[in-house]
Design an enzyme around this catalytic site. Structure first.
Site, PDB file in Angstrom:
ATOM      1  N   TYR A   1       0.862  -1.183   0.000  1.00 19.66           N
ATOM      2  CA  TYR A   1       0.000   0.000   0.000  1.00 19.66           C
ATOM      3  C   TYR A   1       0.898   1.232   0.000  1.00 19.66           C
ATOM      4  CZ  TYR A   1      -3.846   3.062   1.743  1.00 19.66           C
ATOM      5  OH  TYR A   1      -4.777   4.053   1.918  1.00 19.66           O
TER       6      TYR A   1
ATOM      7  N   LYS B   1      -1.513  -1.315  -4.015  1.00 20.47           N
ATOM      8  CA  LYS B   1      -2.506  -0.246  -4.106  1.00 20.47           C
ATOM      9  C   LYS B   1      -1.753   1.065  -4.050  1.00 20.47           C
ATOM     10  CE  LYS B   1      -5.881   2.465  -1.689  1.00 20.47           C
ATOM     11  NZ  LYS B   1      -6.406   2.892  -0.373  1.00 20.47           N
TER      12      LYS B   1
END
Length: 319
Positions: free
Chosen positions: A140, A168
């Site tokens: 992330y 992400k």
């Protein structure tokens, strides 16, 4: 090349808000209403305890309750991603093991925050963490809150770790996103998803695998429709769908702009839509009455208020 919309690590995965009571406990009625709302909207997964979910601001007990009850309510209907980031590896591993036992499908990890480490240290940190994690793992990248970006070369160096299945990106940097796509192309099982929803259409066109869009808490079907139209073999004009997403994003611009304010406004919109409460966890402040009025106006214009609709929006998307 367009991506396969049926893969479990692709599509629209809303970063769920964490519904809270005024005393800071988990609002179970609100959580069930929220999950059923996004499931009805056709989303492809649920991401809990991320930024929008106020994960770092919640006590350990509430985090575990959120994991347990999300899995209970989801009932295996779609994959559950859980943010496990902490400043101590042992805490991240403990939460990941709890998540695995509860039935989660993926864990999501950011760089460690507080200490400003370099990329060599970051790579070593991820390798040590991955060796102990029980589930497939998404990286992330959100430097605006962690203070550290996951450099493309760091991502490249971690591709030999089978447990790492995607990234992400919430940096908002399209050049970075393109570079990660290029690096990740050597692994068909590695997904690259975008956070900022105003970039969803652009990143899907580039070959991205989906979006972790906060607005999908409020209006899940519009994001799903845009994703499915983008990955279909047919030539579909997605500009009207993208226009609605841009209009929905006006909610985040009500009052002073900040990441924490965005979370509060998302919760307020959900409260207005009678989905869950607007209560936030400190240090995030709730919206004021003037901001609530403006958010209500935006929702009315988009037909999101229960019992109201907008003539310009197809009935199939009023969900």
């Amino acid at each position: 090349m367009k991506t396969d919309p049926m893969r479990s690590d692709r599509g629209i995965v809303p970063p769920l808000v964490t519904p809270l009571t005024e005393k800071g406990r988990l609002d179970l009625v609100g959580l069930e209403c929220l999950i059923e709302h996004v499931v009805a909207g056709g989303v492809h997964g649920l991401f809990i305890l991320g930024t929008t979910g106020e994960g770092p601001s919640l006590c350990c007990e509430v985090r575990r309750e959120m994991i347990r009850h999300t899995c209970r309510i989801a009932r295996g209907r779609l994959p559950v991603y859980v943010g496990i980031s902490d400043t101590a590896i042992i805490e991240s591993v403990s939460l990941a093991r709890f998540a695995a036992d509860a039935g989660c499908d993926f864990v999501v990890v950011t760089p460690p925050y507080y200490f400003p480490v370099g990329q060599v240290e970051l790579t070593a940190y991820f390798r040590q963490l991955l060796a102990e994690l029980p589930l497939p793992t998404m990286l992330y990248n959100m430097p605006s809150v962690t203070g550290l970006s996951i450099d493309p070369e760091t991502v490249r160096s971690l591709l030999d770790q089978e447990k790492v299945v995607g990234l992400k990106d919430s940096s908002g940097d399209l050049d970075y996103f393109k570079e990660i796509l290029k690096i990740a192309s050597v692994r068909e099982d590695f997904s690259v998803m975008v956070g900022p929803e105003h970039l969803l259409a652009q990143t899907l066109a580039l070959g991205g695998d989906g979006g972790v869009a906060g607005g999908a808490n409020i209006w899940p079907s519009i994001f799903v429709d845009l994703y499915e139209a983008s990955v279909s073999d047919e030539s579909v004009d997605i500009s009207p769908l993208n226009s609605y997403i841009v209009q929905l994003g006006e909610i985040y611009k009500v009052g002073p702009e900040s990441i924490t304010a965005t979370i509060a406004r998302t919760k307020m919109a959900l409260s207005i839509c009678q989905i869950c409460t607007e209560t936030t966890a400190p240090p995030i402040l709730p919206t004021n009455s003037k901001e609530r009025e403006r958010i209500s106006q935006i929702l009315v214009q988009l037909g999101r208020i229960p019992g109201q609709s907008h003539a310009g929006i197809p009935q199939s998307q009023i969900a």
